[in-house]
Enzyme design. Sequence first.
Site, short mmCIF file in Angstrom:
data_model
loop_
_atom_site.label_atom_id
_atom_site.label_comp_id
_atom_site.label_asym_id
_atom_site.label_seq_id
_atom_site.Cartn_x
_atom_site.Cartn_y
_atom_site.Cartn_z
N ASP A 1 50.80 35.04 39.28
CA ASP A 1 50.85 33.62 38.91
C ASP A 1 52.32 33.21 38.83
O ASP A 1 53.08 33.76 38.02
CB ASP A 1 50.15 33.41 37.57
CG ASP A 1 49.93 31.94 37.25
OD1 ASP A 1 50.19 31.10 38.12
OD2 ASP A 1 49.48 31.65 36.13
N ASP B 1 49.99 28.52 43.87
CA ASP B 1 50.88 29.35 43.07
C ASP B 1 50.23 30.56 42.41
O ASP B 1 50.85 31.21 41.58
CB ASP B 1 51.57 28.51 42.00
CG ASP B 1 50.59 27.89 41.02
OD1 ASP B 1 49.41 27.77 41.35
OD2 ASP B 1 51.03 27.53 39.91
N GLU B 2 48.98 30.89 42.76
CA GLU B 2 48.39 32.08 42.16
C GLU B 2 47.34 32.67 43.10
O GLU B 2 46.75 31.97 43.93
CB GLU B 2 47.78 31.79 40.80
CG GLU B 2 46.61 30.85 40.80
CD GLU B 2 45.95 30.73 39.43
OE1 GLU B 2 45.74 31.77 38.76
OE2 GLU B 2 45.65 29.59 39.04
#
Length: 383
Positions: free
Chosen positions: A33, A127-128
């Site tokens: 993350d 983003d993860e």
Amino acid sequence: MAIPEPFEPDDTDTGDDSAFNGADGLRKIIHVDMDAFFASVEQRDNPDLRGKPVAVGGSSGRGVVAAASYEAREFGVRSAMPSVTAKRKCPNLIFCKSRFDVYREVSEQIRAIFNHYTPHVEPLSLDEAYLDVTEDRHGIGSATAIAQAIRRDIREVTKLTASAGVSYNKFLAKLASDQNKPDGLCVIRPGMGAAFVQSLPIRRFHGVGPKGAEKMARLGIETGADLAQKDRAWLSAHFGSFGDYLYRAARGIDLRPVRTNRIRKSIGGERTFHEDISADDELRETLERIIEIVWDRIAAKQAKGRTVTLKLKFNDFQIATRSRSQPQPVSDKAQFAQVARAILEDEMPLPMPIRLMGLTLSNLDREDGGADRREGDAQLPLL
């Protein structure tokens, strides 16, 4: 009984985690993350913003915070918060306009790093992602060492930091990635999962919002340990189908595999409110904020879909969904907003206050022109 602390390796740790893949076939899962991704990109690209409270999003009118730097979070600024509220909490807050083309470019760099270490990557957003590294394709030696290498490569390539969680299932890996943020690494080894989960406040469980936590507190449940004392029948009686998830989560159980290249059924988001809302003007304003965030997600995925769905959860926990399908894919944000507003207007006045509102675009088109009807993603929380 003492609760074991999650392992926090240093840079020299070799991470002997052979127990992850013993005879019982446990997987090795990493959840990565990025730390305050959008805001961190803005701080990276503009040195004047470094060390200062930064929010990405609109700064006036019905603007909403899409992301907040850690400096801003210290003042209580959070994503999906109205910009006027964020500015009130942090008078020195600096707003930056979203640059999704840049965020997507950085995300592609990060995705390339993931794919270097494993082909089994399940992206959740820009983003993860989850990674299954049970097969050590480069002979690095452990999932812990792979997570360290990934975080090192991300820093070298993008000049950004990432946090990672390592464990034997997705639920635990995601909890672990949040444990030592920002720029942290946490490992939950086999045999530690249940004790770790039961040491957490119930609010850390994904899907348990403020109102849900309040209801649980009234029932005497404030921690994972409290939850683990309840049997499946009791949880089902009080929480319906959500009870089965709670029963498994309290024991650190999650059998879901990492799904590579999964096909999405819908893209959307939902917001749980700290206080129930019912006034027409407040409902309209809330919908506008959700439209902004959800359309950003749709644009980031370059998705096209024909069905817009509004979800309302009332203060008695009953759920209503209303959908409208278009003959052609929704072409732009203006059309998406127009359909969403029309659905809400048809429902007002509401019969009772709501505690949650959600919005999705579904019936997505595949690249070959067909409509995707396979099971895919649930709505993501906006708060």
